[in-house]
Design a protein around this motif. Sequence first.
Motif, mmCIF file in Angstrom:
data_model
loop_
_atom_site.group_PDB
_atom_site.id
_atom_site.type_symbol
_atom_site.label_atom_id
_atom_site.label_comp_id
_atom_site.label_asym_id
_atom_site.label_seq_id
_atom_site.Cartn_x
_atom_site.Cartn_y
_atom_site.Cartn_z
ATOM 1 N N ARG A 1 1.011 -1.267 -0.088
ATOM 2 C CA ARG A 1 -0.121 0.064 -0.109
ATOM 3 C C ARG A 1 0.883 1.359 0.087
ATOM 4 N NH1 ARG A 1 -2.874 -3.006 3.644
ATOM 5 N NH2 ARG A 1 -2.087 -2.281 5.299
ATOM 6 N N GLN A 2 2.116 1.456 0.814
ATOM 7 C CA GLN A 2 2.956 2.330 0.607
ATOM 8 C C GLN A 2 3.969 2.397 -0.300
ATOM 9 O OE1 GLN A 2 4.405 2.888 5.042
ATOM 10 N NE2 GLN A 2 3.526 1.154 5.251
ATOM 11 N N LYS A 3 3.933 1.320 -1.203
ATOM 12 C CA LYS A 3 4.796 1.352 -2.373
ATOM 13 C C LYS A 3 6.242 1.326 -1.829
ATOM 14 C CE LYS A 3 1.636 3.214 -6.037
ATOM 15 N NZ LYS A 3 1.309 3.855 -6.926
ATOM 16 N N ILE A 4 6.691 0.412 -0.868
ATOM 17 C CA ILE A 4 7.876 0.309 -0.348
ATOM 18 C C ILE A 4 8.511 -0.618 -1.067
ATOM 19 C CG2 ILE A 4 9.196 -0.003 1.625
ATOM 20 C CD1 ILE A 4 7.212 1.683 3.213
ATOM 21 N N ILE B 1 11.813 0.351 5.142
ATOM 22 C CA ILE B 1 11.684 1.606 5.263
ATOM 23 C C ILE B 1 12.952 2.270 4.457
ATOM 24 C CG2 ILE B 1 11.579 3.889 6.617
ATOM 25 C CD1 ILE B 1 9.230 2.121 6.435
ATOM 26 N N PRO B 2 12.502 3.135 3.208
ATOM 27 C CA PRO B 2 13.658 3.674 2.642
ATOM 28 C C PRO B 2 14.640 4.460 3.389
ATOM 29 C CG PRO B 2 11.472 3.898 1.558
ATOM 30 C CD PRO B 2 11.280 3.267 3.044
ATOM 31 N N ASN B 3 16.145 4.212 3.157
ATOM 32 C CA ASN B 3 17.156 5.068 3.631
ATOM 33 C C ASN B 3 17.526 4.368 4.815
ATOM 34 O OD1 ASN B 3 17.154 6.847 1.327
ATOM 35 N ND2 ASN B 3 15.549 8.195 2.060
ATOM 36 N N HIS C 1 17.417 -1.640 3.925
ATOM 37 C CA HIS C 1 16.206 -1.751 3.012
ATOM 38 C C HIS C 1 16.762 -2.019 1.563
ATOM 39 C CE1 HIS C 1 17.658 2.223 1.234
ATOM 40 N NE2 HIS C 1 16.786 1.855 0.301
ATOM 41 N N ASP C 2 17.800 -2.195 1.205
ATOM 42 C CA ASP C 2 17.888 -2.512 -0.262
ATOM 43 C C ASP C 2 18.273 -4.046 -0.603
ATOM 44 O OD1 ASP C 2 17.856 -0.422 -1.763
ATOM 45 O OD2 ASP C 2 19.920 0.504 -1.597
ATOM 46 N N ILE D 1 8.222 -10.559 -3.596
ATOM 47 C CA ILE D 1 8.838 -9.294 -4.073
ATOM 48 C C ILE D 1 7.627 -8.155 -4.039
ATOM 49 C CG2 ILE D 1 9.933 -8.184 -5.996
ATOM 50 C CD1 ILE D 1 10.357 -11.650 -6.589
ATOM 51 N N VAL D 2 7.856 -7.328 -3.359
ATOM 52 C CA VAL D 2 7.053 -5.922 -3.426
ATOM 53 C C VAL D 2 7.639 -4.806 -4.401
ATOM 54 C CG1 VAL D 2 5.511 -4.256 -2.087
ATOM 55 C CG2 VAL D 2 6.050 -6.484 -1.166
ATOM 56 N N SER D 3 6.902 -4.259 -5.380
ATOM 57 C CA SER D 3 7.590 -3.582 -6.137
ATOM 58 C C SER D 3 7.343 -1.796 -5.563
ATOM 59 C CB SER D 3 6.719 -3.560 -7.613
ATOM 60 O OG SER D 3 6.993 -2.329 -8.600
ATOM 61 N N GLU D 4 8.547 -1.353 -5.815
ATOM 62 C CA GLU D 4 8.364 0.123 -5.386
ATOM 63 C C GLU D 4 7.800 1.004 -6.330
ATOM 64 O OE1 GLU D 4 12.845 1.859 -6.371
ATOM 65 O OE2 GLU D 4 12.634 1.101 -4.142
#
Length: 264
Positions: free
Chosen positions: A119-122, A158-160, A164-165, A214-217
């Motif tokens: 939902r958050q596109k993370i 969470i980005p950054n 996360h990568d 896999i979740v697409s950002e």
Amino acid sequence: MNITILDIIDISIVAYVFYKLYMLIKETSAEQLIKGIFVLLVATKLSELLQLHVVHWVLANTISIGVIAILIVFQPELRRALEYIGRTKFISKPIGEFDEENIDEIIEELIEAIYSLSRQKIGALIIIERETGINDIIQTGTIINAKITRQILINIFIPNTPLHDGALVIKNNRVRAAGCFLPLTDSKYVNKELGTRHRAGIGISERSDCISIIVSEETGMISIAENGKLYKSISKEYIKNILNQNFKKQGENKRIFKRGVFFK
């Protein structure tokens, strides 16, 4: 010539083995190489029948040297074949420490985390180890060894943030490691529009029997990679069924091993 039941069994076994070998190399670079080898064998036989002695000598020697080349070229496929044999159910292996309690709760936590990230596109990449060990992959990341909760799973991606990568690995119903590096698929049949996260998820599923979620950002779309194939835009019910089959099967394997029954 009389055909006995043993002859039928013999032919059936050979046919089954060839079918399984074909399924292992289907839609891989090895499939094209097999076709090339077949053409080479036909050309060798034709040169012998037509008495083209020089051509036949060259082709025959090429084939004899090519046996070594085949072992080198087909190394990934041979590895997959041997791992497939090793995953047969004749012998079960020790699974190690396994948290069998609250499997339904674990699955619920995973699903809630996956859909929250969607939902958050993370972007996220979650690997669930099955029977083929992937400790070499785990060692490339940061060891966590934590209980599976939606808070941990979401916070890792969470980005950054530092981890996360990379990929998160679940082993024995625990978050074993995060920030792991995965091999990318080298299949030429994979859609060129897919990013690194999807290629990594497919790549690890080619080399082991693990499940990649896999979740697409970019789109928030959820996909699953299994046995080198990617299934996109899957439903929540499908994910739940996959997770149920995986975790409950591991629990059953663990109970069998504890009873001392090695043959299933």
